[in-house]
Design a protein around this motif. Structure first.
Motif, PDB file in Angstrom:
ATOM      1  N   ALA A   1     -13.419   3.448  10.137  1.00 50.39           N
ATOM      2  CA  ALA A   1     -12.254   3.412   9.251  1.00 50.39           C
ATOM      3  C   ALA A   1     -11.453   4.714   9.356  1.00 50.39           C
ATOM      4  CB  ALA A   1     -12.689   3.181   7.810  1.00 50.39           C
ATOM      5  N   LEU A   2     -12.144   5.839   9.517  1.00 47.07           N
ATOM      6  CA  LEU A   2     -11.466   7.122   9.673  1.00 47.07           C
ATOM      7  C   LEU A   2     -10.638   7.146  10.958  1.00 47.07           C
ATOM      8  CD1 LEU A   2     -11.061  10.065   8.694  1.00 47.07           C
ATOM      9  CD2 LEU A   2     -13.062  10.658  10.055  1.00 47.07           C
ATOM     10  N   LEU A   3     -11.227   6.730  12.069  1.00 47.48           N
ATOM     11  CA  LEU A   3     -10.499   6.684  13.332  1.00 47.48           C
ATOM     12  C   LEU A   3      -9.292   5.758  13.239  1.00 47.48           C
ATOM     13  CD1 LEU A   3     -10.183   7.248  16.379  1.00 47.48           C
ATOM     14  CD2 LEU A   3     -11.741   5.313  16.772  1.00 47.48           C
ATOM     15  N   ARG A   4      -9.493   4.584  12.674  1.00 53.34           N
ATOM     16  CA  ARG A   4      -8.406   3.614  12.541  1.00 53.34           C
ATOM     17  C   ARG A   4      -7.272   4.168  11.686  1.00 53.34           C
ATOM     18  NH1 ARG A   4      -6.491  -0.288   9.290  1.00 53.34           N
ATOM     19  NH2 ARG A   4      -5.823  -2.218  10.302  1.00 53.34           N
ATOM     20  N   THR A   5      -7.603   4.840  10.596  1.00 52.15           N
ATOM     21  CA  THR A   5      -6.585   5.364   9.694  1.00 52.15           C
ATOM     22  C   THR A   5      -5.842   6.546  10.304  1.00 52.15           C
ATOM     23  OG1 THR A   5      -7.898   4.617   7.818  1.00 52.15           O
ATOM     24  CG2 THR A   5      -6.185   6.219   7.362  1.00 52.15           C
ATOM     25  N   VAL A   6      -6.537   7.414  11.009  1.00 51.27           N
ATOM     26  CA  VAL A   6      -5.860   8.526  11.685  1.00 51.27           C
ATOM     27  C   VAL A   6      -4.832   7.980  12.666  1.00 51.27           C
ATOM     28  CG1 VAL A   6      -6.184  10.371  13.386  1.00 51.27           C
ATOM     29  CG2 VAL A   6      -7.682  10.232  11.400  1.00 51.27           C
ATOM     30  N   LEU A   7      -5.212   6.996  13.454  1.00 51.45           N
ATOM     31  CA  LEU A   7      -4.288   6.410  14.423  1.00 51.45           C
ATOM     32  C   LEU A   7      -3.162   5.654  13.727  1.00 51.45           C
ATOM     33  CD1 LEU A   7      -6.893   5.174  17.023  1.00 51.45           C
ATOM     34  CD2 LEU A   7      -5.318   7.101  17.269  1.00 51.45           C
ATOM     35  N   LEU A   8      -3.462   5.000  12.614  1.00 49.48           N
ATOM     36  CA  LEU A   8      -2.427   4.291  11.857  1.00 49.48           C
ATOM     37  C   LEU A   8      -1.404   5.261  11.279  1.00 49.48           C
ATOM     38  CD1 LEU A   8      -1.412   1.593  10.716  1.00 49.48           C
ATOM     39  CD2 LEU A   8      -2.911   1.957   8.766  1.00 49.48           C
TER      40      LEU A   8
ATOM     41  N   TRP B   1       3.024  13.891   0.451  1.00 49.42           N
ATOM     42  CA  TRP B   1       1.862  13.611  -0.376  1.00 49.42           C
ATOM     43  C   TRP B   1       1.505  12.129  -0.325  1.00 49.42           C
ATOM     44  CZ3 TRP B   1      -1.751  16.659  -1.972  1.00 49.42           C
ATOM     45  CH2 TRP B   1      -1.487  18.012  -2.165  1.00 49.42           C
ATOM     46  N   ALA B   2       2.522  11.258  -0.242  1.00 53.09           N
ATOM     47  CA  ALA B   2       2.260   9.820  -0.159  1.00 53.09           C
ATOM     48  C   ALA B   2       1.476   9.487   1.107  1.00 53.09           C
ATOM     49  CB  ALA B   2       3.572   9.036  -0.191  1.00 53.09           C
ATOM     50  N   LEU B   3       1.791  10.154   2.212  1.00 55.76           N
ATOM     51  CA  LEU B   3       1.034   9.935   3.439  1.00 55.76           C
ATOM     52  C   LEU B   3      -0.421  10.375   3.263  1.00 55.76           C
ATOM     53  CD1 LEU B   3       1.067   8.987   6.371  1.00 55.76           C
ATOM     54  CD2 LEU B   3       1.699  11.314   7.025  1.00 55.76           C
ATOM     55  N   GLY B   4      -0.628  11.492   2.582  1.00 56.57           N
ATOM     56  CA  GLY B   4      -1.993  11.944   2.310  1.00 56.57           C
ATOM     57  C   GLY B   4      -2.757  10.981   1.413  1.00 56.57           C
ATOM     58  N   VAL B   5      -2.085  10.478   0.387  1.00 60.97           N
ATOM     59  CA  VAL B   5      -2.714   9.502  -0.505  1.00 60.97           C
ATOM     60  C   VAL B   5      -3.026   8.219   0.264  1.00 60.97           C
ATOM     61  CG1 VAL B   5      -2.339   8.059  -2.550  1.00 60.97           C
ATOM     62  CG2 VAL B   5      -1.665  10.464  -2.584  1.00 60.97           C
ATOM     63  N   PHE B   6      -2.101   7.788   1.125  1.00 56.66           N
ATOM     64  CA  PHE B   6      -2.321   6.600   1.948  1.00 56.66           C
ATOM     65  C   PHE B   6      -3.533   6.787   2.856  1.00 56.66           C
ATOM     66  CE2 PHE B   6      -1.637   4.201   5.862  1.00 56.66           C
ATOM     67  CZ  PHE B   6      -1.504   2.917   5.355  1.00 56.66           C
ATOM     68  N   PHE B   7      -3.651   7.968   3.435  1.00 57.38           N
ATOM     69  CA  PHE B   7      -4.785   8.266   4.309  1.00 57.38           C
ATOM     70  C   PHE B   7      -6.103   8.141   3.547  1.00 57.38           C
ATOM     71  CE2 PHE B   7      -7.842  11.229   6.143  1.00 57.38           C
ATOM     72  CZ  PHE B   7      -7.848  10.816   7.461  1.00 57.38           C
ATOM     73  N   VAL B   8      -6.180   8.784   2.399  1.00 57.77           N
ATOM     74  CA  VAL B   8      -7.410   8.753   1.598  1.00 57.77           C
ATOM     75  C   VAL B   8      -7.702   7.326   1.114  1.00 57.77           C
ATOM     76  CG1 VAL B   8      -8.460   9.554  -0.563  1.00 57.77           C
ATOM     77  CG2 VAL B   8      -7.234  11.164   0.903  1.00 57.77           C
ATOM     78  N   LEU B   9      -6.670   6.638   0.629  1.00 57.24           N
ATOM     79  CA  LEU B   9      -6.845   5.263   0.159  1.00 57.24           C
ATOM     80  C   LEU B   9      -7.370   4.362   1.270  1.00 57.24           C
ATOM     81  CD1 LEU B   9      -6.104   3.102  -2.166  1.00 57.24           C
ATOM     82  CD2 LEU B   9      -4.095   2.696  -0.758  1.00 57.24           C
ATOM     83  N   SER B  10      -6.788   4.471   2.453  1.00 59.33           N
ATOM     84  CA  SER B  10      -7.197   3.609   3.564  1.00 59.33           C
ATOM     85  C   SER B  10      -8.620   3.908   4.022  1.00 59.33           C
ATOM     86  CB  SER B  10      -6.233   3.763   4.740  1.00 59.33           C
ATOM     87  OG  SER B  10      -4.973   3.261   4.392  1.00 59.33           O
TER      88      SER B  10
ATOM     89  N   VAL C   1     -11.015   0.772   3.148  1.00 56.86           N
ATOM     90  CA  VAL C   1     -11.370   0.003   4.346  1.00 56.86           C
ATOM     91  C   VAL C   1     -12.795   0.350   4.774  1.00 56.86           C
ATOM     92  CG1 VAL C   1     -10.833  -0.335   6.795  1.00 56.86           C
ATOM     93  CG2 VAL C   1      -8.998  -0.316   5.124  1.00 56.86           C
ATOM     94  N   GLY C   2     -13.189   1.613   4.619  1.00 56.69           N
ATOM     95  CA  GLY C   2     -14.535   2.020   5.014  1.00 56.69           C
ATOM     96  C   GLY C   2     -15.632   1.511   4.099  1.00 56.69           C
ATOM     97  N   THR C   3     -15.294   1.070   2.901  1.00 56.70           N
ATOM     98  CA  THR C   3     -16.324   0.589   1.976  1.00 56.70           C
ATOM     99  C   THR C   3     -16.267  -0.926   1.775  1.00 56.70           C
ATOM    100  OG1 THR C   3     -14.893   1.121   0.091  1.00 56.70           O
ATOM    101  CG2 THR C   3     -16.530   2.771   0.734  1.00 56.70           C
TER     102      THR C   3
ATOM    103  N   ASP D   1       0.829  -1.210   0.000  1.00 57.20           N
ATOM    104  CA  ASP D   1       0.000   0.000   0.000  1.00 57.20           C
ATOM    105  C   ASP D   1       0.859   1.253   0.000  1.00 57.20           C
ATOM    106  OD1 ASP D   1      -2.371  -1.413  -0.032  1.00 57.20           O
ATOM    107  OD2 ASP D   1      -2.546  -1.434   2.156  1.00 57.20           O
ATOM    108  N   TRP D   2       1.925   1.259   0.816  1.00 62.36           N
ATOM    109  CA  TRP D   2       2.789   2.437   0.870  1.00 62.36           C
ATOM    110  C   TRP D   2       3.506   2.634  -0.469  1.00 62.36           C
ATOM    111  CZ3 TRP D   2       2.907   6.635   3.469  1.00 62.36           C
ATOM    112  CH2 TRP D   2       4.007   7.478   3.373  1.00 62.36           C
TER     113      TRP D   2
END
Length: 156
Positions: A121-128, A79-88, A92-94, A55-56
């Protein structure tokens, strides 16, 4: 106890030393009601790290090729971290998994409902993305981000 046995217990960690002393911890996921092996068992750390690497790498390629046009390495990482956040959050949320998780046969499920809603999924991704919660594991192998979001990564 000779020195080899003492060094062996130190190298294998406290869990192995306690098991040798007679403590029974059970298998990973037993407390959560998950099977020991096969589908819906807890995903092993190797699979999870492999999925994260895929994924990274995908997010770095997207950031490098589409956003920063190959310039400025620090900007590409941000930007990769931002893309990872949106992707996750979106995947994961859908559907319950990212492309890397799907490739390694893993999905994220909520403990009570079995499906992950977008808020969880948002909470999990923020913490990840903060990284520290993902490095703190419990005895089932779940990271703090999964514990707080009440999710678990299982094999498909």
């Amino acid at each position: 106890m000779d020195n080899r046995q003492a060094i062996g217990s130190w190298l294998s960690g406290p869990r192995a030393a306690m098991e040798e002393a007679g403590a029974d911890f059970g298998y990973r996921g037993e407390q959560l009601g998950l099977p020991e092996h096969g589908p819906n068992s807890i995903a092993r750390p190797g699979r999870r790290l492999g999925a994260l690497a895929v994924d990274w790498g995908l997010c770095v390629l997207i950031a490098y090729g589409l956003i920063t046009d190959g310039y400025r390495a620090p900007a590409t990482s941000n930007w990769a971290l931002g893309v990872f956040f949106v992707l996750s959050v979106l995947t994961v949320g859908t559907v319950g998994f990212t492309p890397g998780k799907r490739l390694f046969g893993i999905r994220v499920v909520a403990l009570r409902t079995g499906t992950v809603n977008p808020g969880r999924a948002l909470l999990r991704t923020v913490l990840l993305c903060l990284a520290i919660p993902a490095l703190i594991w419990d005895r089932d192998g779940r990271g703090l981000h999964d514990r707080l979001a009440k999710t678990v990564e299982v094999r498909i």
